[in-house]
Structure formats: C-alpha cells, structure tokens
Design a protein around this motif. Structure first.
Motif, short mmCIF file in Angstrom:
data_model
loop_
_atom_site.label_atom_id
_atom_site.label_comp_id
_atom_site.label_asym_id
_atom_site.label_seq_id
_atom_site.Cartn_x
_atom_site.Cartn_y
_atom_site.Cartn_z
N UNK A 3 0.81 -1.22 0.00
CA UNK A 3 0.00 0.00 0.00
C UNK A 3 0.84 1.27 0.00
N UNK A 4 1.94 1.35 0.77
CA UNK A 4 2.74 2.57 0.70
C UNK A 4 3.30 2.84 -0.70
N UNK A 5 3.67 1.80 -1.43
CA UNK A 5 4.18 1.98 -2.79
C UNK A 5 3.05 2.45 -3.70
N UNK A 6 1.88 1.87 -3.55
CA UNK A 6 0.72 2.31 -4.34
C UNK A 6 0.44 3.79 -4.06
N UNK A 9 3.07 6.10 -5.68
CA UNK A 9 2.86 6.27 -7.12
C UNK A 9 1.67 7.18 -7.42
N UNK A 10 0.54 6.92 -6.73
CA UNK A 10 -0.68 7.66 -7.05
C UNK A 10 -0.65 9.11 -6.58
N UNK A 11 0.23 9.43 -5.64
CA UNK A 11 0.37 10.82 -5.19
C UNK A 11 1.49 11.53 -5.94
N UNK A 12 2.62 10.87 -6.08
CA UNK A 12 3.78 11.51 -6.68
C UNK A 12 3.68 11.63 -8.20
N UNK A 13 2.95 10.72 -8.84
CA UNK A 13 2.75 10.82 -10.29
C UNK A 13 2.07 12.13 -10.67
N UNK A 14 0.89 12.40 -10.12
CA UNK A 14 0.24 13.68 -10.44
C UNK A 14 1.06 14.90 -10.00
N UNK A 15 1.71 14.81 -8.84
CA UNK A 15 2.51 15.94 -8.37
C UNK A 15 3.65 16.25 -9.35
N UNK A 16 4.35 15.22 -9.80
CA UNK A 16 5.45 15.45 -10.74
C UNK A 16 4.94 15.99 -12.07
N UNK A 42 10.56 -1.83 -6.06
CA UNK A 42 10.16 -2.18 -4.70
C UNK A 42 8.97 -3.14 -4.67
N UNK A 43 8.34 -3.31 -5.80
CA UNK A 43 7.19 -4.21 -5.90
C UNK A 43 7.60 -5.61 -6.36
N UNK A 44 8.86 -5.96 -6.12
CA UNK A 44 9.40 -7.27 -6.47
C UNK A 44 9.44 -7.52 -7.97
N UNK A 135 -1.79 2.96 -14.29
CA UNK A 135 -1.46 1.84 -15.16
C UNK A 135 -0.30 1.04 -14.60
N UNK A 136 0.66 1.73 -13.97
CA UNK A 136 1.79 1.01 -13.37
C UNK A 136 1.33 0.17 -12.19
N UNK A 137 0.44 0.73 -11.35
CA UNK A 137 -0.08 -0.01 -10.20
C UNK A 137 -0.84 -1.23 -10.67
N UNK A 138 -1.74 -1.05 -11.63
CA UNK A 138 -2.55 -2.16 -12.11
C UNK A 138 -1.66 -3.24 -12.72
#
Length: 143
Positions: A3-6, A9-16, A42-44, A135-138
């Motif tokens: 969950x922290x990695x998700x 991604x979902x917060x830092x993607x839009x911010x960047x 980090x997601x193996x 898309x990366x998370x999925x």
C-alpha cells in the motif's frame, strides 16, 4: 505491491506532472521516471524491468502534447502514457488495453478542457500523472 508503494505512485505521479507542467519540466521527465522505476522495483519486479519502466516513463513523459503538437499526434502521445505498464505485465491484452484506456481518457479530458473552461490544463496534467501511475499499479497487481 504494498500500500505505501501504491500511495507513493498515485500521489507523486500527479505531483510530478503538475510541477513539470508548471515550470520544471525535468521533474516530470526525470524525477517521475526515477520514482516510477524505484516503486516498480520495490514491488518485487526485476531491476532490469524496473529500469525499462523508468526509461519508458521518461521517454513518454518527454513527448510533446501541447497546442503546438499536431492534433493527429496527440492521441498517439496520450496512448503512449500506458506503454510503460506493458513492460511489467507483457501480454497482447495489456499492450492494447493500457494505451487504449489511458489515451481514451486523456483525449476525452483534453477535449472537455477545450469545451469547458472549468476543466483547466492543470486538471488535465494531474489526471495524466494519475492515469500513468494507475497503469503502473494495475500492471504490478495483475502480473
């Protein structure tokens, strides 16, 4: 994928994407690509695949999409934002669905921003970052 990695991604993607659209293009092109690669790793996911994802995110995030980009190229640029996820979950379905969905959503939002003034370009940029991150998370979750 934890969950922290998700969340990262979902917060830092839009911010960047928002920061890159504002003034600092390098944040969207390089920082976001690095963050995406690290989160995927980090997601193996293998280091080689994570490096490929980072490279693909960097390349697709560098493509032009503004007013000076010809209208016929925008759908291809927007569809390319789903391509980095294909490296994580390679299949014919993901090679079609990730670009098709990301491109379709971003074209619709782009057209809506042209029609209604309350849909600002900042909203579009944030959505582009969120969609690419999604898309990366999925892809990590379905691989």
């Amino acid at each position: 994928m934890s969950e922290p990695v998700i969340m990262a991604l979902l917060v830092l993607g839009p911010l960047c994407w928002l920061l890159g659209g504002y003034r600092w293009k390098w944040v969207r092109k390089y920082v976001w690509a690095g963050i995406a690669g690290i989160c995927v790793w980090l997601s193996s996911i293998s280091l080689l695949t994570a490096l490929g994802v980072a490279l693909a995110v960097g390349v697709t995030s560098s493509l032009p999409y503004g007013d000076r980009t010809p209208g016929f190229l925008r759908p291809l640029v927007f569809a390319s934002y789903g391509l980095p996820a294909v490296a994580i979950a390679p299949s014919v379905a993901s090679a079609v669905l990730f670009p098709l969905v990301s491109g379709g959503l971003l074209i619709a939002l782009f057209m809506a921003s042209r029609r209604w003034n309350f849909i600002t370009f900042k909203l579009w940029e944030g959505a582009a970052g969120f969609i690419q991150a999604s898309t990366l998370v999925i892809a990590c979750l379905i691989r």
